[in-house]
Design a protein around this motif. Structure first.
Motif, mmCIF file in Angstrom:
data_model
loop_
_atom_site.group_PDB
_atom_site.id
_atom_site.type_symbol
_atom_site.label_atom_id
_atom_site.label_comp_id
_atom_site.label_asym_id
_atom_site.label_seq_id
_atom_site.Cartn_x
_atom_site.Cartn_y
_atom_site.Cartn_z
ATOM 1 N N SER A 374 0.832 -1.199 0.000
ATOM 2 C CA SER A 374 0.000 0.000 0.000
ATOM 3 C C SER A 374 0.871 1.256 0.000
ATOM 4 O O SER A 374 2.068 1.201 0.299
ATOM 5 C CB SER A 374 -0.906 0.012 1.236
ATOM 6 O OG SER A 374 -0.134 0.219 2.407
ATOM 7 N N ALA A 375 0.255 2.382 -0.307
ATOM 8 C CA ALA A 375 0.995 3.650 -0.353
ATOM 9 C C ALA A 375 1.609 3.977 1.001
ATOM 10 O O ALA A 375 2.717 4.507 1.085
ATOM 11 C CB ALA A 375 0.058 4.772 -0.804
ATOM 12 N N ASP A 421 8.604 15.068 -5.841
ATOM 13 C CA ASP A 421 9.340 14.854 -4.604
ATOM 14 C C ASP A 421 10.836 14.874 -4.869
ATOM 15 O O ASP A 421 11.308 14.540 -5.949
ATOM 16 C CB ASP A 421 8.958 13.510 -3.977
ATOM 17 C CG ASP A 421 7.538 13.514 -3.452
ATOM 18 O OD1 ASP A 421 7.091 14.578 -2.990
ATOM 19 O OD2 ASP A 421 6.891 12.452 -3.499
ATOM 20 N N LYS A 422 11.597 15.215 -3.817
ATOM 21 C CA LYS A 422 13.042 15.213 -3.938
ATOM 22 C C LYS A 422 13.614 13.814 -3.740
ATOM 23 O O LYS A 422 14.748 13.547 -4.104
ATOM 24 C CB LYS A 422 13.658 16.167 -2.915
ATOM 25 C CG LYS A 422 13.407 17.627 -3.226
ATOM 26 C CD LYS A 422 14.627 18.443 -2.888
ATOM 27 C CE LYS A 422 14.514 19.840 -3.469
ATOM 28 N NZ LYS A 422 15.784 20.556 -3.398
ATOM 29 N N ILE A 423 12.853 12.926 -3.106
ATOM 30 C CA ILE A 423 13.346 11.578 -2.891
ATOM 31 C C ILE A 423 12.675 10.641 -3.887
ATOM 32 O O ILE A 423 11.620 10.939 -4.417
ATOM 33 C CB ILE A 423 13.115 11.107 -1.444
ATOM 34 C CG1 ILE A 423 11.621 11.114 -1.098
ATOM 35 C CG2 ILE A 423 13.873 11.991 -0.479
ATOM 36 C CD1 ILE A 423 11.345 10.568 0.279
ATOM 37 N N PRO A 424 13.291 9.486 -4.146
ATOM 38 C CA PRO A 424 12.769 8.593 -5.187
ATOM 39 C C PRO A 424 11.404 8.027 -4.832
ATOM 40 O O PRO A 424 10.934 8.089 -3.700
ATOM 41 C CB PRO A 424 13.827 7.483 -5.245
ATOM 42 C CG PRO A 424 15.043 8.056 -4.610
ATOM 43 C CD PRO A 424 14.557 9.027 -3.592
ATOM 44 N N ASP A 425 10.791 7.443 -5.853
ATOM 45 C CA ASP A 425 9.546 6.715 -5.685
ATOM 46 C C ASP A 425 9.732 5.614 -4.647
ATOM 47 O O ASP A 425 10.817 5.052 -4.499
ATOM 48 C CB ASP A 425 9.180 6.135 -7.050
ATOM 49 C CG ASP A 425 8.056 5.131 -6.960
ATOM 50 O OD1 ASP A 425 6.898 5.559 -6.928
ATOM 51 O OD2 ASP A 425 8.359 3.921 -6.906
ATOM 52 N N GLY A 426 8.651 5.282 -3.924
ATOM 53 C CA GLY A 426 8.740 4.282 -2.873
ATOM 54 C C GLY A 426 9.212 2.935 -3.356
ATOM 55 O O GLY A 426 10.001 2.260 -2.678
ATOM 56 N N TRP A 427 8.748 2.481 -4.535
ATOM 57 C CA TRP A 427 9.207 1.202 -5.078
ATOM 58 C C TRP A 427 10.724 1.230 -5.270
ATOM 59 O O TRP A 427 11.428 0.294 -4.901
ATOM 60 C CB TRP A 427 8.521 0.930 -6.413
ATOM 61 C CG TRP A 427 7.274 0.111 -6.293
ATOM 62 C CD1 TRP A 427 7.160 -1.242 -6.448
ATOM 63 C CD2 TRP A 427 5.967 0.586 -5.970
ATOM 64 N NE1 TRP A 427 5.855 -1.632 -6.243
ATOM 65 C CE2 TRP A 427 5.096 -0.532 -5.955
ATOM 66 C CE3 TRP A 427 5.427 1.840 -5.685
ATOM 67 C CZ2 TRP A 427 3.741 -0.433 -5.681
ATOM 68 C CZ3 TRP A 427 4.077 1.937 -5.416
ATOM 69 C CH2 TRP A 427 3.249 0.821 -5.408
ATOM 70 N N GLU A 428 11.205 2.302 -5.887
ATOM 71 C CA GLU A 428 12.634 2.401 -6.175
ATOM 72 C C GLU A 428 13.452 2.410 -4.894
ATOM 73 O O GLU A 428 14.482 1.723 -4.783
ATOM 74 C CB GLU A 428 12.900 3.668 -6.992
ATOM 75 C CG GLU A 428 14.346 3.828 -7.427
ATOM 76 C CD GLU A 428 14.561 5.096 -8.234
ATOM 77 O OE1 GLU A 428 15.726 5.424 -8.510
ATOM 78 O OE2 GLU A 428 13.561 5.749 -8.606
ATOM 79 N N ALA A 429 13.012 3.184 -3.898
ATOM 80 C CA ALA A 429 13.746 3.253 -2.632
ATOM 81 C C ALA A 429 13.759 1.905 -1.927
ATOM 82 O O ALA A 429 14.798 1.465 -1.401
ATOM 83 C CB ALA A 429 13.118 4.321 -1.731
#
Length: 453
Positions: A374-375, A421-429
């Motif tokens: 989930s998000a 966003d300044k930080i990567p997508d959640g999947w990528e992180a």
């Protein structure tokens, strides 16, 4: 000229801080933003800026996002700048810690009782939003990336200029009500104050603090790649400054192996068998508690640049991080009832651990045992907080299969225009963190079956 690479971490920090403080008196913009990685000295800069602005411009409001952040800043100001008249603007229902009164800090619920007798006045953003008939030349806003954009609108009339200090990798602002109807709009209140500020004022100066004094060198490659790809930073300590050694030999159990690996490398993943589990996964929770107890039972000695002679690990040196409040409540209840050795260990959610620093962090992975992604569980800021609180080592406890969960549940959110966003997508992180932890994995073995007789 001296290259930044030739400067020591302390010189780099001093130069970055001086550049901010020297720019404030001549700033022509409405604000200045300072971005910083975990443990870069944001609170120190906030205190220095508040003291400098109080001397040059009169009383200086300091605005933070939570009561705990405000109380921490007040203690820092009272301790580091005893010549300042520091005041705490508080809500009537907040129990101010007794040690604030011991510092002779003035505490009141009404601004008119403080403004004439204080050099620096510290309060939460929501408390400052109740002030409607005052204005100051400057304000300092701490943890500005945690402030919602609508909150900034409520307090913007209180000051002519502001210094915004924050960590872009921490958790995004949140709301307890649905805000879908604002998604994609420029005035979406769920955007951080800094994101909206920079989007509408692209010429606003942005400074960076280049050194993390919390994270060890072993943490910088992962935390930097996963959460701060556009703002490189380095560790303030050297590879040999921080060590973890055990005074008592282990029993070669998986838990022993995981703490020994973390002591050598700074990272460890304790991987339980793949299984869809309840949010209160007893096996995972008991693994977390067992690792914490073993760190204390083996009389772990931590050395660092601040304590080179060594320090025997105590409960207060350990933090246990979770994604959900129910998990934190359950772990605290187990500690209180069945694990007296762990009394004093910090147990809380990623939201509450922001700003926390401990020698060792044990994190229950947000996606451990889940059947979906989930998000909430994918939010990069949540994982960033859980994996960036430590000075020596971080141990992650999770069930196997998280990479498969990520690949099986691609994002279904609608693409909307708006701020990035300044930080990567959640999947990528998450994938970046998992790829790194794959090199530091210790597999939990099944417990031997007990014979009944």
């Amino acid at each position: 000229m001296t290259s930044p690479r030739q400067l020591s971490p302390q010189q780099q920090t001093d130069n970055a801080t001086s550049a901010v403080l020297e720019r404030l008196p001549t700033l022509t913009h409405r604000g200045l933003v300072v971005e910083a990685p975990p443990g870069a000295g944001k609170s120190t800069l906030v205190a220095q800026a508040a003291e400098a602005l109080a001397r040059s411009s009169g009383p200086c409001p300091v605005i933070a996002q939570t009561n705990s952040q405000v109380d921490h800043l007040v203690k820092r100001l009272a301790h580091d700048y005893p010549h300042l008249r520091t005041a705490r603007l508080t809500a009537a229902d907040h129990a101010v810690p007794d040690d604030l009164r011991a510092h002779s800090v003035r505490i009141d619920t009404r601004i008119e009782h403080l403004e004439r007798s204080a050099d620096v006045i510290v309060g939460t953003a929501m408390k400052w939003a109740t002030v409607t008939d005052r204005r100051w030349p400057w304000a300092v806003i701490d943890e500005a990336y945690q402030m919602r954009s609508d909150t900034l609108l409520r307090i913007a009339a209180l000051f002519d200029q502001a210094l915004f200090v924050g960590d872009p990798g921490q958790l995004d602002p949140f709301s307890t009500v649905r805000t879908d109807r604002f998604a994609g709009m420029s005035h979406d209140p769920m955007h951080s104050a800094v994101a909206v500020l920079l989007a509408n004022n692209p010429d606003l100066p942005v400074h960076y603090l280049p050194v993390s004094w919390r994270l060890p060198p072993s943490a910088i490659p992962l935390i930097g790649d996963a959460f701060y790809p556009s703002t490189p930073f380095q560790a303030g300590s050297n590879e040999t400054d921080r060590t973890l050694k055990f005074s008592i030999a282990g029993m070669r159990t998986p838990a022993d192996q995981v703490i020994e690996h973390a002591a050598r490398t700074g990272w460890a993943l304790f991987e339980l068998p793949a299984r869809i589990s309840h949010r209160l996964d007893n096996e995972a929770i008991h693994a977390v508690l067992g690792i914490a107890e073993l760190l204390l039972a083996r009389a772990t000695i931590a050395t660092c640049e601040e304590n080179p002679e060594g320090h025997v690990l105590r409960p207060g040196d350990i933090a246990i991080g979770t994604a959900h409040r129910s998990q934190a409540y359950h772990i605290r209840a187990l500690v209180a009832r069945h694990h007296p050795r762990l009394h004093g260990v910090t147990v809380d959610t990623a939201n509450r651990l922001q700003g926390c620093e401990r020698r060792i962090t044990i994190a229950l992975h947000p996606l451990s045992g889940r059947s979906d992604a989930s998000a909430f569980h994918l939010e990069a800021g949540r994982l960033c907080v859980l994996t960036s609180r430590h000075r020596h080592a971080c141990i992650v406890v999770a069930r196997a299969g998280i990479a498969e969960i990520l690949d099986a549940h691609p994002s279904t959110a609608l693409a909307r225009p708006g701020l990035t966003d300044k930080i990567p997508d959640g999947w990528e992180a998450h994938h970046t963190v998992l790829a790194h932890l794959a090199q530091h994995t210790v597999h939990a073995r099944a417990r031997p079956r007990r014979w009944r007789g």
